[in-house]
Write a protein that holds these residues in place. Structure first.
Motif, mmCIF file in Angstrom:
data_model
loop_
_atom_site.group_PDB
_atom_site.id
_atom_site.type_symbol
_atom_site.label_atom_id
_atom_site.label_comp_id
_atom_site.label_asym_id
_atom_site.label_seq_id
_atom_site.Cartn_x
_atom_site.Cartn_y
_atom_site.Cartn_z
ATOM 1 N N ASP A 288 18.969 18.266 -36.745
ATOM 2 C CA ASP A 288 19.528 17.700 -37.977
ATOM 3 C C ASP A 288 18.597 17.967 -39.163
ATOM 4 N N THR A 289 18.992 17.495 -40.324
ATOM 5 C CA THR A 289 18.245 17.786 -41.551
ATOM 6 C C THR A 289 16.886 17.078 -41.600
ATOM 7 N N GLN A 290 16.664 16.089 -40.722
ATOM 8 C CA GLN A 290 15.364 15.417 -40.636
ATOM 9 C C GLN A 290 14.469 16.078 -39.581
ATOM 10 N N GLY A 291 14.959 17.163 -38.968
ATOM 11 C CA GLY A 291 14.163 17.871 -37.983
ATOM 12 C C GLY A 291 14.265 17.322 -36.571
ATOM 13 N N ARG A 292 15.176 16.372 -36.338
ATOM 14 C CA ARG A 292 15.368 15.801 -35.000
ATOM 15 C C ARG A 292 16.328 16.669 -34.204
ATOM 16 N N ARG A 293 15.953 16.981 -32.987
ATOM 17 C CA ARG A 293 16.785 17.832 -32.134
ATOM 18 C C ARG A 293 17.717 16.960 -31.303
ATOM 19 N N HIS A 294 18.980 17.378 -31.191
ATOM 20 C CA HIS A 294 20.000 16.623 -30.471
ATOM 21 C C HIS A 294 20.769 17.538 -29.530
ATOM 22 N N MET A 295 21.136 17.001 -28.386
ATOM 23 C CA MET A 295 22.081 17.661 -27.487
ATOM 24 C C MET A 295 23.383 16.884 -27.644
ATOM 25 N N ILE A 296 24.393 17.515 -28.193
ATOM 26 C CA ILE A 296 25.678 16.857 -28.447
ATOM 27 C C ILE A 296 26.619 17.229 -27.309
ATOM 28 N N LEU A 297 27.096 16.231 -26.585
ATOM 29 C CA LEU A 297 28.047 16.430 -25.491
ATOM 30 C C LEU A 297 29.414 15.979 -25.982
ATOM 31 N N THR A 298 30.409 16.847 -25.883
ATOM 32 C CA THR A 298 31.738 16.520 -26.386
ATOM 33 C C THR A 298 32.821 17.182 -25.544
ATOM 34 N N SER A 299 34.008 16.633 -25.633
ATOM 35 C CA SER A 299 35.171 17.250 -24.992
ATOM 36 C C SER A 299 35.959 18.101 -25.990
ATOM 37 N N LEU A 300 35.484 18.184 -27.230
ATOM 38 C CA LEU A 300 36.158 18.959 -28.275
ATOM 39 C C LEU A 300 35.855 20.447 -28.087
ATOM 40 N N LEU A 301 36.703 21.125 -27.345
ATOM 41 C CA LEU A 301 36.468 22.538 -27.042
ATOM 42 C C LEU A 301 37.004 23.467 -28.121
ATOM 43 N N PRO B 172 24.302 29.658 -37.717
ATOM 44 C CA PRO B 172 23.074 29.056 -37.198
ATOM 45 C C PRO B 172 22.534 27.926 -38.070
ATOM 46 N N VAL B 173 22.820 27.968 -39.370
ATOM 47 C CA VAL B 173 22.465 26.867 -40.266
ATOM 48 C C VAL B 173 23.736 26.474 -40.994
ATOM 49 N N THR B 174 24.137 25.211 -40.830
ATOM 50 C CA THR B 174 25.383 24.745 -41.431
ATOM 51 C C THR B 174 25.213 24.510 -42.931
ATOM 52 N N ALA B 175 26.330 24.286 -43.596
ATOM 53 C CA ALA B 175 26.310 24.009 -45.040
ATOM 54 C C ALA B 175 25.510 22.737 -45.344
ATOM 55 N N GLN B 176 25.447 21.811 -44.376
ATOM 56 C CA GLN B 176 24.711 20.558 -44.560
ATOM 57 C C GLN B 176 23.231 20.707 -44.232
ATOM 58 N N GLY B 177 22.842 21.867 -43.680
ATOM 59 C CA GLY B 177 21.438 22.106 -43.366
ATOM 60 C C GLY B 177 21.062 21.869 -41.918
ATOM 61 N N ASP B 178 22.020 21.521 -41.061
ATOM 62 C CA ASP B 178 21.737 21.365 -39.630
ATOM 63 C C ASP B 178 21.568 22.742 -39.007
ATOM 64 N N GLY B 179 20.657 22.852 -38.051
ATOM 65 C CA GLY B 179 20.468 24.108 -37.327
ATOM 66 C C GLY B 179 21.155 24.036 -35.975
#
Length: 94
Positions: free
Chosen positions: A46-59, A12-19
Motif C-alpha cells: 500500500d501507499t504506506q509501504g505495508r505489504r498485504h496478501m489479499i485473498l478474494t473470490s473476485l476472479l 505494477p503501480v496503481t493510480a493510487q500508488g499501490d504496488g
C-alpha cells in the motif's frame, strides 16, 4: 496452496500508488481439505509501504480494482467500529 495460474500484472503501480507484485489464481488446502473453489491471491504494497496478501473470490476484477476495494474497506471498518461504540452495540449488520 497450489498455484493454478500466474496472472500478468498489467499495472505494477496503481493510480493510487499501490504496488502490485503478483496476481495468482490458487486452490487452497491439500488432500481431503483441498478447496473445490478457485481463489485469487494478490501480493501488494500500500501507499504506506505495508505489504498485504489479499485473498478474494473476485476472479473477474482487475488486480488494480481489488487493491482499490481493499483500501476503501479500511475507512468503512473504522466508521462501523465508531457507530458500534457510540450506539453501544455488540454487532452491527446491514
Amino acid at each position: 496452496m497450489e498455484v493454478v495460474e500466474e496472472g500478468t500484472v498489467e499495472t505494477p503501480v496503481t493510480a493510487q500508488g499501490d504496488g502490485i507484485h503478483s496476481d495468482r489464481i490458487v486452490r487452497l488446502g491439500t488432500g481431503a481439505t483441498r478447496s473445490r473453489y478457485l481463489w485469487r491471491v494478490i501480493d501488494a504494497t500500500d501507499t504506506q509501504g505495508r505489504r498485504h496478501m489479499i485473498l478474494t473470490s473476485l476472479l473477474d476484477e482487475s488486480a488494480e480494482r481489488i487493491t482499490q476495494l481493499r483500501a476503501s474497506a479500511g475507512p468503512l471498518r473504522s466508521c462501523s467500529a465508531g457507530l458500534k461504540r457510540v450506539l453501544q452495540l455488540d454487532k452491527l449488520s446491514g
